[in-house]
Design an enzyme around this catalytic site. Structure first.
Site, short mmCIF file in Angstrom:
data_model
loop_
_atom_site.label_atom_id
_atom_site.label_comp_id
_atom_site.label_asym_id
_atom_site.label_seq_id
_atom_site.Cartn_x
_atom_site.Cartn_y
_atom_site.Cartn_z
CG ASP A 66 7.03 -3.39 1.45
OD1 ASP A 66 6.07 -3.03 2.15
OD2 ASP A 66 8.05 -2.70 1.27
CD GLU A 95 3.98 -3.94 5.98
OE1 GLU A 95 5.06 -4.54 6.04
OE2 GLU A 95 3.87 -2.72 6.04
CG ASP A 137 11.36 -0.98 -0.91
OD1 ASP A 137 10.43 -0.49 -0.26
OD2 ASP A 137 12.28 -0.29 -1.39
#
EC number: 3.1.21.10
Lengths: 164, 164
Positions: A10, A70, A142
């Site tokens: 992430d 992502e 996170d």
């Protein structure tokens, strides 16, 4: 046969989450998760080097077979997009240098895979990740997002292996 | 004393310009310039690796003492900003890994340094770079921009050395 390991990332310009899972058929097993923080007292090139070395260390330690990140959708702020891009660039470079295939998923697809619908909030992701991976405590936002990306990737790989 | 060499970088997600000059007091001498193109048939991680290896090769070949990059101001498109950021991230990482100090200048400051005013267009930069460095032909836009960034850096370093 060795179970495939998947690293989820992430990316963030200040904090990057990572999560490692092992795919056991249609089931995922938790391996590790955490964050790579960049020191705001450092210059930008130093922060990018810190981020790069941090993800290299994660890869060296956990030896993932696949990696997923992502696919950022940034609607409003070009300045934040530039900063995020810089971090994302060095993270993707590291994954590529270790010759690990990198998959990209949109936040919506990740949420659908983990929570069941694409509008889930951060808290719901944390709870879903905790439940699905049977964790004894809730990971940080996170780290949870990174584990969610890894789980999304795992599901897609399991399905594609099953089909082929 | 060896004349300091300065590498200027004009980052782009598809084409990155580079320019190398040598600072001789308040005068600049041309060393080299060119572009690093990323192959659009490649995946994004492969393109970033190509860009990273390209700038590493430039650094290895020309051994610059300083490096300078345009401090991007992106007003409108977050998606382009993200792509540009990814390229910029790996370029800055490479410079940092060779322990070269990196300076950043806004496009306006670069234009003021080379053409004399901050609203100069691409063509004017190309002509100014050609004249100032006494080049026999006009460099491409990206290479000229990179040489302009290097010259801007050279001027600032000459001034700061003079003051100190």
């Amino acid at each position: 046969m060795k179970s495939p390991r998947i690293l989820g990332i992430d990316p963030g310009s200040r904090i990057t989450g990572f999560g490692v899972i092992e795919q056991k058929g249609f089931h995922n097993e938790y391996v590790s998760c955490g964050v790579i923080k960049s020191n705001l007292d450092f210059t930008l090139p130093d922060r990018l080097k810190e981020m790069y070395e941090g993800i290299c260390e994660v890869i060296e330690t956990y030896q993932p077979d696949h990696a997923a990140i992502e696919n950022v959708f940034v609607a409003k702020n070009p300045n934040s997009a530039l900063k995020l891009g810089q971090a994302r660039g060095v993270l993707m470079l590291a994954v590529r240098q270790y010759q690990i295939d990198l998959y990209e998923y949109s936040a919506k697809v990740v949420k659908q895979a983990v929570v069941g619908y694409g509008q889930a909030d951060k808290h719901q992701i944390q709870q879903a990740v905790r439940a699905l991976l049977k964790l004894s405590s809730t990971p940080s936002q996170d780290a949870a997002d990174a584990l969610a990306v890894a789980m999304c990737c795992s599901n897609h790989l399991a399905v594609s292996h099953n089909v082929s």
